[in-house]
Design an enzyme around this catalytic site. Sequence first.
Site, PDB file in Angstrom:
ATOM      1  N   HIS A  45     -12.819   9.529   8.220  1.00  0.00           N
ATOM      2  CA  HIS A  45     -13.290   9.373   9.733  1.00  0.00           C
ATOM      3  C   HIS A  45     -12.082   8.348  10.014  1.00  0.00           C
ATOM      4  O   HIS A  45     -11.699   7.510   9.476  1.00  0.00           O
ATOM      5  CB  HIS A  45     -14.351   8.476   9.864  1.00  0.00           C
ATOM      6  N   PHE A  86       9.803   0.605 -13.647  1.00  0.00           N
ATOM      7  CA  PHE A  86      10.890  -0.019 -13.215  1.00  0.00           C
ATOM      8  C   PHE A  86      10.673  -0.789 -11.802  1.00  0.00           C
ATOM      9  O   PHE A  86      11.215  -1.780 -11.450  1.00  0.00           O
ATOM     10  CB  PHE A  86      12.304   0.846 -13.099  1.00  0.00           C
ATOM     11  N   ASN A  90     -16.668  -5.549   8.489  1.00  0.00           N
ATOM     12  CA  ASN A  90     -16.714  -4.952   7.555  1.00  0.00           C
ATOM     13  C   ASN A  90     -17.854  -5.374   6.551  1.00  0.00           C
ATOM     14  O   ASN A  90     -18.198  -6.568   6.495  1.00  0.00           O
ATOM     15  CB  ASN A  90     -15.378  -5.340   6.861  1.00  0.00           C
ATOM     16  N   ASP A  91     -18.661  -4.259   5.845  1.00  0.00           N
ATOM     17  CA  ASP A  91     -19.672  -4.783   5.438  1.00  0.00           C
ATOM     18  C   ASP A  91     -19.483  -5.500   4.012  1.00  0.00           C
ATOM     19  O   ASP A  91     -20.288  -6.028   3.422  1.00  0.00           O
ATOM     20  CB  ASP A  91     -20.611  -3.713   5.353  1.00  0.00           C
ATOM     21  N   LYS A 108       5.731   9.754  -4.887  1.00  0.00           N
ATOM     22  CA  LYS A 108       6.549   8.787  -5.416  1.00  0.00           C
ATOM     23  C   LYS A 108       5.702   7.806  -6.025  1.00  0.00           C
ATOM     24  O   LYS A 108       4.875   7.107  -5.378  1.00  0.00           O
ATOM     25  CB  LYS A 108       7.413   8.289  -4.196  1.00  0.00           C
ATOM     26  N   PHE A 109       5.765   7.759  -7.238  1.00  0.00           N
ATOM     27  CA  PHE A 109       5.047   6.543  -7.880  1.00  0.00           C
ATOM     28  C   PHE A 109       6.047   5.047  -7.868  1.00  0.00           C
ATOM     29  O   PHE A 109       6.980   5.290  -8.627  1.00  0.00           O
ATOM     30  CB  PHE A 109       5.031   6.900  -9.344  1.00  0.00           C
ATOM     31  N   MET A 110       5.385   4.249  -7.478  1.00  0.00           N
ATOM     32  CA  MET A 110       6.049   3.083  -7.550  1.00  0.00           C
ATOM     33  C   MET A 110       5.650   2.134  -8.719  1.00  0.00           C
ATOM     34  O   MET A 110       4.714   1.409  -8.652  1.00  0.00           O
ATOM     35  CB  MET A 110       5.879   2.111  -6.378  1.00  0.00           C
ATOM     36  N   GLN A 125      -8.255  -0.972   9.889  1.00  0.00           N
ATOM     37  CA  GLN A 125      -8.986  -2.098   9.691  1.00  0.00           C
ATOM     38  C   GLN A 125      -8.275  -3.487  10.178  1.00  0.00           C
ATOM     39  O   GLN A 125      -6.981  -3.267  10.509  1.00  0.00           O
ATOM     40  CB  GLN A 125      -9.060  -2.598   7.819  1.00  0.00           C
ATOM     41  N   HIS A 164     -10.046   5.681  11.436  1.00  0.00           N
ATOM     42  CA  HIS A 164     -10.155   4.333  11.606  1.00  0.00           C
ATOM     43  C   HIS A 164      -9.113   3.406  11.228  1.00  0.00           C
ATOM     44  O   HIS A 164      -8.376   3.735  10.374  1.00  0.00           O
ATOM     45  CB  HIS A 164     -11.606   3.981  10.953  1.00  0.00           C
TER      46      HIS A 164
HETATM   47  O1  LIG Z   1     -10.574   0.456   2.546  1.00  0.00           O
HETATM   48  P1  LIG Z   1     -11.374  -0.253   1.690  1.00  0.00           P
HETATM   49  O2  LIG Z   1     -12.238   0.787   0.968  1.00  0.00           O
HETATM   50  O3  LIG Z   1     -11.914  -1.442   2.164  1.00  0.00           O
HETATM   51  O4  LIG Z   1     -10.229  -0.627   0.487  1.00  0.00           O
HETATM   52  C1  LIG Z   1      -8.962  -0.382   0.473  1.00  0.00           C
HETATM   53  O5  LIG Z   1      -8.015  -1.089   1.367  1.00  0.00           O
HETATM   54  C2  LIG Z   1      -8.057  -2.168   1.103  1.00  0.00           C
HETATM   55  C3  LIG Z   1      -7.197  -3.060   1.979  1.00  0.00           C
HETATM   56  O6  LIG Z   1      -5.981  -2.453   2.020  1.00  0.00           O
HETATM   57  C4  LIG Z   1      -7.631  -2.701  -0.400  1.00  0.00           C
HETATM   58  O7  LIG Z   1      -7.550  -4.083  -0.790  1.00  0.00           O
HETATM   59  C5  LIG Z   1      -8.381  -1.764  -1.499  1.00  0.00           C
HETATM   60  O8  LIG Z   1      -7.878  -1.823  -2.923  1.00  0.00           O
HETATM   61  C6  LIG Z   1      -8.496  -0.221  -0.977  1.00  0.00           C
HETATM   62  O9  LIG Z   1      -9.562   0.437  -1.794  1.00  0.00           O
HETATM   63  O1  LIG Z   2       9.306   8.513 -15.832  1.00  0.00           O
HETATM   64  P1  LIG Z   2       9.937   9.310 -14.955  1.00  0.00           P
HETATM   65  O2  LIG Z   2       9.273  10.572 -14.915  1.00  0.00           O
HETATM   66  O3  LIG Z   2      11.321   9.017 -15.072  1.00  0.00           O
HETATM   67  O4  LIG Z   2       9.599   8.528 -13.606  1.00  0.00           O
HETATM   68  C1  LIG Z   2       8.537   7.537 -13.607  1.00  0.00           C
HETATM   69  O5  LIG Z   2       9.067   6.456 -13.771  1.00  0.00           O
HETATM   70  C2  LIG Z   2      10.179   5.803 -12.758  1.00  0.00           C
HETATM   71  C3  LIG Z   2      10.598   4.491 -13.384  1.00  0.00           C
HETATM   72  O6  LIG Z   2       9.576   3.646 -13.362  1.00  0.00           O
HETATM   73  C4  LIG Z   2       9.901   5.971 -11.560  1.00  0.00           C
HETATM   74  O7  LIG Z   2      10.942   5.541 -10.543  1.00  0.00           O
HETATM   75  C5  LIG Z   2       9.300   7.300 -11.010  1.00  0.00           C
HETATM   76  O8  LIG Z   2       8.854   7.238  -9.726  1.00  0.00           O
HETATM   77  C6  LIG Z   2       8.207   7.833 -11.903  1.00  0.00           C
HETATM   78  O9  LIG Z   2       7.631   8.848 -11.683  1.00  0.00           O
END
Ligand SMILES: O=P(O)(O)O[C@H]1O[C@H](CO)[C@@H](O)[C@H](O)[C@H]1O
Ligand SMILES: O=P(O)(O)O[C@H]1O[C@H](CO)[C@@H](O)[C@H](O)[C@H]1O
Lengths: 350, 350
Positions: free
Chosen positions: A161, A318, A74-75, A313-315, A165, A163
Site C-alpha cells: 500500500h 568489503f 505506528n502501532d 547490489k549487495f552492500m 513513515q 505509504h
Molecule cells: O516498515 P516497518 O515494518 O516498520 O520496518 C522497516 O522499516 C524500519 C525503518 O526503516 C526498519 O527499522 C525495519 O528494519 C524495517 O523492516
Molecule cells: O563476492 P562477490 O561476488 O565478489 O561480491 C560480493 O562481495 C563484494 C565485496 O563485499 C560486494 O562488493 C558485492 O556487492 C557482493 O556481491
Amino acid sequence: MEFKSTEHQHIRYNPLKDEWVLVSPHRCLRPWSGQTEAAPEDQPPDPNNPLRAGALRSSGKRNPDYTSTYVFPNDFPALLEDVPEPPEPEHPLFQSAPAKGTCRVMCFHPDSTMTIPLMKVEEIEEVIDEWINQLNELGQRYTWVQIFENKGAIMGCSNPHPHCQIWASSFLPNEPRIKDRCQSEYYAKYGNSLLVDYLKQELKLKERIVLKNSEWVAIVPYWAVWPYETMLLPLNGAPQRLTDLNPAQKKGLAEIMKQLNTKYDNLFECSFPYSMGWHGAPTGPGTTRGDSPHWLLHALYLPPLLRSATIKKFMVGFEMLAQTQRDLTPEQAAKRLRDCDHLIHYKNRH
Amino acid sequence: MEFKSTEHQHIRYNPLKDEWVLVSPHRCLRPWSGQTEAAPEDQPPDPNNPLRAGALRSSGKRNPDYTSTYVFPNDFPALLEDVPEPPEPEHPLFQSAPAKGTCRVMCFHPDSTMTIPLMKVEEIEEVIDEWINQLNELGQRYTWVQIFENKGAIMGCSNPHPHCQIWASSFLPNEPRIKDRCQSEYYAKYGNSLLVDYLKQELKLKERIVLKNSEWVAIVPYWAVWPYETMLLPLNGAPQRLTDLNPAQKKGLAEIMKQLNTKYDNLFECSFPYSMGWHGAPTGPGTTRGDSPHWLLHALYLPPLLRSATIKKFMVGFEMLAQTQRDLTPEQAAKRLRDCDHLIHYKNRH
Ligand SMILES: O=P(O)(O)O[C@H]1O[C@H](CO)[C@@H](O)[C@H](O)[C@H]1O
Ligand SMILES: O=P(O)(O)O[C@H]1O[C@H](CO)[C@@H](O)[C@H](O)[C@H]1O
C-alpha cells in the site's frame, strides 16, 4: 594510458558526509550467479491490509474511509514519547543517552495498488502538503523529523500500500548530525551553502542531471553510493526545510517526483524499490525559518537494484567492513536514467 | 518508572566509530508479515563450482588439486594494480583520488559442503596461517588489507564453497580510517588503547560475553548494530595486527572460531549467514610491528538474521537516512548465544 572515469577505478569524496566511495566501472563485466530477488510485482495485495481505508488495525483501531492522505500512529513504534531515561554514563566507553520520539505512518492514497508514478500530480501535491503539516507540528517539539518511504519487499517493506513513515526524535541522528557538521564547516570556510555551490556546478557540467523543471533538479550525486541513487534539489530561494516551500515549489516537486519515479519504473520495467527520504535543517524548540543558511533541503532516493528487476547490489563484506563500492559510474547511471521515458509509465503503454 | 535497558528505548554510543545506535527493545513484540528469505540450506552446491579443487575457472585457469587452503587472484577484481590515475581535483566538491589494489579469493577447504563450524580445529589453524601469510605479503605494499568472508546467499555470496576474500588497497578505507582516528584520540587522552580498556571492563561486567578461552573472548559489543553481532578480542599481549599472533593465540583463535560458529548455526538451526572480517593497525611501507599502540586487533561478525533462519533485520529507511536501530539489546543477544551449545553442531546431533 589516459585516465577515463568510465573505465578506470578511483575513489570519490562525499563532502556532505566526509567519506569516500570506491568506483570500479570495469566490474560491470562480472557475471552474476548469486541470489536473485522476487520480481517486485510479485508482492500480492493483502486482503487484510491494515493501511486501506476502513481497515481494522491490529491495535483495535479502525481507519476512516479516507480519500486522500491519512496519517496515524505506528502501532509498533521504535520510538515512544514517554519512557524512563537511562542513568548518566559512568564510563566513557559505555555511554547511553535518552531517546524519545514518535513514529507515524502516512498513507499516500486509499487505493492499495497505487504508487507515486501512477498517481496524479494533484494527488502527489496532497502528499507534499501533508509532509509539510507533519513537519510543522512535530518540528516544534522534536530535533529531527525523518520522513522516509521504504518501497518494495526487498527494502523490508511489509505492505505494498502506498505509504511512508515519519519518525520524530529528541536526538539528532548520525546521518543528519554529520551532514550538519560538514555543511557548517563548508559554510564557515567558503561563506556559501555547500549544496548551493554544488548545484551551481552540476547545472554547468550537466553530466549527472536526470531531470529538471523550473523549480527542481534530479541529479545522480558525484559521490553516489547506490547504483541509481538520485538527489532532488530545489533551484530557487535555497529553502532549508520542507516547511519553506512556496506553492510553485510544491507543484514543481510533485511533477518531478512523478517523472523521476516513472523513469525509475521504466528502467527495469518493475515497480522500482527504494528507500527515499528528506534531509533539511534540524528542527525543535528555538529553531526558526532561515536560521540555517548552511543547509539546503534535499530528498534522497536510495534504490538497491543494479542489473535488472531481480539483481540488486549487495552492500556486504568489503562495504560493511571497509568502504562502499559501486560498479557503474554516477555519469553512466545518469545517462541510463535520462534515456528512460519520464512521461509514459510502462504499465500505461499501448 | 525505573529505567530498564531491556525494556526502554535509549541510544548507545560507539566510541570506535563516533556514532550512535537506537535501541528499541519493546519492538521485538512487532509481528512480521514482510519478506522472508530462502532458508540458508537451500543453496545447492554448483557442479561447475569454480572454487573446488581441480575446477576450470572462467578466466581459463585451472585450480590445482589443493587439499588445505588455496589462494588465487579474483577473476573480477574491484581493485586493479595498474590503472591510470585521475587528474588532481579542480573543485573542493568534486574530488576523486587514485585507488590501486588487488583482490584475491581464498578457499578454506577443498570440500564444498564444509563450513568453519564443521571443520577441524587444525584445519581452521591453516586458514589463520594463510591469513597471516597474505597480510605479511600484501601488507608490505598496501596501506590496508581487508580480509573478509561473505557467507550465505542472503549476503550476496554467490558460492557456498567455504572461502573468504582479501582486498588490498593503496588507500585507507572509511571504516578503518574512522577507527584509527577514534582510537588515536582516545590514546592521546587516556594513554591507553581504547579496546584494551574496553575489554577490561567487559571482563569485569560479564554481561555481553558469549565465549572465552585462555587467549580470546567473543563479545556482543555494547554498541552492536546487527542483532547477533559479535567481536573477537585477544586477551593477551595486545596484538595490533594478525601478523603479531603467537602460536598459542592462533590455536586459541581456531578454537573460539569453531565454537562461536557452532553457536551461531545452532541459534536458528541453519548455516548462519554473515559478513565477517579483521580490523587491525594499517600496514604499508614504513609500518613496523608495535608501531600502533592505540590499536587492538579484532574480528567482527555481522550477521543479518533477527528472528529465525528466514527473517532478517532490514537496514533500510530510517537506518539509511538517519541512524541504525536494533530491536533486542546486546545483553539479550549475548544471553541467547550463551545458551546455545558451542560443542555439538545441530547437524551432528544424534
Ligand atoms: O516498515 P516497518 O515494518 O516498520 O520496518 C522497516 O522499516 C524500519 C525503518 O526503516 C526498519 O527499522 C525495519 O528494519 C524495517 O523492516
Ligand atoms: O563476492 P562477490 O561476488 O565478489 O561480491 C560480493 O562481495 C563484494 C565485496 O563485499 C560486494 O562488493 C558485492 O556487492 C557482493 O556481491
